[in-house]
Write an enzyme that holds these catalytic residues in place. Structure first.
Site, PDB file in Angstrom:
ATOM      1  N   ASP A 141       0.836  -1.206   0.000  1.00 23.03           N
ATOM      2  CA  ASP A 141       0.000   0.000   0.000  1.00 23.03           C
ATOM      3  C   ASP A 141       0.871   1.256   0.000  1.00 23.03           C
ATOM      4  OD1 ASP A 141      -2.345   1.467  -0.023  1.00 23.03           O
ATOM      5  OD2 ASP A 141      -2.628   1.356   2.152  1.00 23.03           O
ATOM      6  N   LYS A 144       2.330   3.498  -5.902  1.00 21.65           N
ATOM      7  CA  LYS A 144       1.784   2.442  -6.764  1.00 21.65           C
ATOM      8  C   LYS A 144       2.783   1.914  -7.795  1.00 21.65           C
ATOM      9  CE  LYS A 144      -1.273   3.319  -3.961  1.00 21.65           C
ATOM     10  NZ  LYS A 144      -1.189   2.511  -2.709  1.00 21.65           N
ATOM     11  N   ASP A 169      -3.432  -3.106  -2.187  1.00 18.14           N
ATOM     12  CA  ASP A 169      -4.521  -2.120  -2.169  1.00 18.14           C
ATOM     13  C   ASP A 169      -4.453  -1.233  -3.411  1.00 18.14           C
ATOM     14  OD1 ASP A 169      -6.746  -0.759  -1.187  1.00 18.14           O
ATOM     15  OD2 ASP A 169      -5.537   0.684  -0.057  1.00 18.14           O
ATOM     16  N   ASN A 170      -5.546  -0.596  -3.699  1.00 18.84           N
ATOM     17  CA  ASN A 170      -5.620   0.436  -4.760  1.00 18.84           C
ATOM     18  C   ASN A 170      -5.224  -0.077  -6.138  1.00 18.84           C
ATOM     19  OD1 ASN A 170      -4.174   2.086  -2.139  1.00 18.84           O
ATOM     20  ND2 ASN A 170      -6.138   2.828  -2.880  1.00 18.84           N
ATOM     21  N   GLU A 199     -11.254   4.235  -0.501  1.00 17.95           N
ATOM     22  CA  GLU A 199     -11.540   4.641   0.869  1.00 17.95           C
ATOM     23  C   GLU A 199     -12.412   5.908   0.956  1.00 17.95           C
ATOM     24  OE1 GLU A 199      -8.467   3.792  -0.317  1.00 17.95           O
ATOM     25  OE2 GLU A 199      -6.972   5.337   0.113  1.00 17.95           O
TER      26      GLU A 199
HETATM   27  N1  SAM Z   1      -1.330   1.495   4.650  1.00 15.04           N
HETATM   28  C1  SAM Z   1      -1.803   2.791   5.137  1.00 15.04           C
HETATM   29  C2  SAM Z   1      -3.220   2.635   5.634  1.00 15.04           C
HETATM   30  O1  SAM Z   1      -4.027   1.984   4.969  1.00 15.04           O
HETATM   31  O2  SAM Z   1      -3.560   3.179   6.697  1.00 15.04           O
HETATM   32  C3  SAM Z   1      -1.755   3.859   4.075  1.00 15.04           C
HETATM   33  C4  SAM Z   1      -0.418   4.006   3.381  1.00 15.04           C
HETATM   34  S1  SAM Z   1      -0.346   5.411   2.302  1.00 15.04           S
HETATM   35  C5  SAM Z   1      -1.480   4.980   1.019  1.00 15.04           C
HETATM   36  C6  SAM Z   1       1.245   5.199   1.515  1.00 15.04           C
HETATM   37  C7  SAM Z   1       2.438   5.527   2.396  1.00 15.04           C
HETATM   38  O3  SAM Z   1       3.582   4.891   1.831  1.00 15.04           O
HETATM   39  C8  SAM Z   1       2.791   7.009   2.503  1.00 15.04           C
HETATM   40  O4  SAM Z   1       2.827   7.381   3.851  1.00 15.04           O
HETATM   41  C9  SAM Z   1       4.184   7.129   1.855  1.00 15.04           C
HETATM   42  O5  SAM Z   1       5.009   8.066   2.500  1.00 15.04           O
HETATM   43  C10 SAM Z   1       4.720   5.714   2.010  1.00 15.04           C
HETATM   44  N2  SAM Z   1       5.654   5.272   0.954  1.00 15.04           N
HETATM   45  C11 SAM Z   1       5.504   5.425  -0.377  1.00 15.04           C
HETATM   46  N3  SAM Z   1       6.473   4.819  -1.055  1.00 15.04           N
HETATM   47  C12 SAM Z   1       7.289   4.223  -0.120  1.00 15.04           C
HETATM   48  C13 SAM Z   1       8.456   3.417  -0.211  1.00 15.04           C
HETATM   49  N4  SAM Z   1       8.988   3.091  -1.388  1.00 15.04           N
HETATM   50  N5  SAM Z   1       9.019   2.985   0.950  1.00 15.04           N
HETATM   51  C14 SAM Z   1       8.466   3.319   2.146  1.00 15.04           C
HETATM   52  N6  SAM Z   1       7.350   4.065   2.280  1.00 15.04           N
HETATM   53  C15 SAM Z   1       6.758   4.511   1.166  1.00 15.04           C
HETATM   54 MG    MG Z   2      -4.267   2.322  -0.070  1.00 17.86          MG
END
Ligand code: SAM
Ligand code: MG
Length: 214
Positions: A141, A144, A169-170, A199
């Site tokens: 998640d 993407k 997800d997504n 969501e």
């Molecule tokens: N899983 C969470 C939930 O459902 O409550 C939501 C996660 S949110 C959609 C995506 C998160 O992934 C963001 O906070 C972003 O900073 C982090 N993120 C994105 N790419 C990443 C990566 N390559 N490594 C670590 N964190 C990452």
């Molecule tokens: Mg998501």
């Protein structure tokens, strides 16, 4: 002074959820997102599908890619059997700081290891740094365009065993076309789509559950 959305989400948890009660934390976040501000948590509707997969798999080791404010982290950890371990990765330090406080409020600190940094850097170090053999369940998640490269990286690093479950997800909104094309056509996976909604909206989105066949 200006606050961030994660800070306002945390304030809503501290105001409305009971300390040590994970379900009340989840409920307070959903209420905040439906009534005040949308946020990118998996949310209540897809969250029920996530819950049923966690319950069915009953994993001893879980990896979550993308913590944000730890909404899904709390959902998953509250359903884990005793002694199970959940590692969650987040590369944004502000989000990670909020997530630690949400996890502490839920009383789930013992079950969850929040690791700060990028998935591409940490996945190759998992075995060595966290004494992990393989993951029973991985929840994808994060951004993407990372689903596919990180899945291939987990394969290369030997973090998946026959029967490991990937839950993504997504896959429709914002969408992960390259990941779906790979996971649905590779003979190494058996994959299934769970239709739902983005969501806190009525827009179609869903989760893709894929069994690694080895
Ligand atoms: N899983 C969470 C939930 O459902 O409550 C939501 C996660 S949110 C959609 C995506 C998160 O992934 C963001 O906070 C972003 O900073 C982090 N993120 C994105 N790419 C990443 C990566 N390559 N490594 C670590 N964190 C990452
Ligand atoms: Mg998501």
């Amino acid at each position: 002074t200006q606050t961030t959305r994660p800070q306002r989400l945390l304030a809503a948890v501290q105001k409305n959820a009971t300390r040590g009660d994970p379900r009340s934390v989840v409920k307070a976040i959903d209420q905040f997102c439906r009534q005040k501000e949308w946020a990118m948590n998996v949310g209540d509707e897809k969250g029920c599908i996530l819950d049923s997969v966690v319950t069915e798999v009953n994993p001893a080791t879980v990896l979550e890619l993308g913590t944000y404010c730890a909404y899904s982290t709390v959902r998953i950890a509250s359903l884990l059997p005793p002694h199970a371990k959940l590692i969650t990765l987040e590369f944004n330090p502000h989000n990670a700081a909020i997530a630690r406080q949400v996890i502490a409020w839920a009383g789930l600190g013992d079950k969850i290891q929040l690791v700060e940094g990028a998935s591409g850097d940490w996945i190759p170090k998992m075995k060595e740094k966290f004494a992990i053999e393989t993951f029973d369940l991985v929840f994808l998640d994060h951004w993407k365009d990372r689903y596919l490269p990180d899945t291939k990286l987990m394969e290369e690093c030997g973090l998946l065993r026959k029967g490991s479950i990937l839950l993504a997800d997504n896959v429709i909104c914002p969408g992960t076309p390259d990941y779906l094309e790979y996971i649905r056509n590779s003979p190494r996976y058996k994959s299934q789509y769970f239709r739902s909604h983005l969501e806190y909206t009525k827009v179609e989105d869903g989760l893709e559950k894929s069994v690694f066949l080895g």
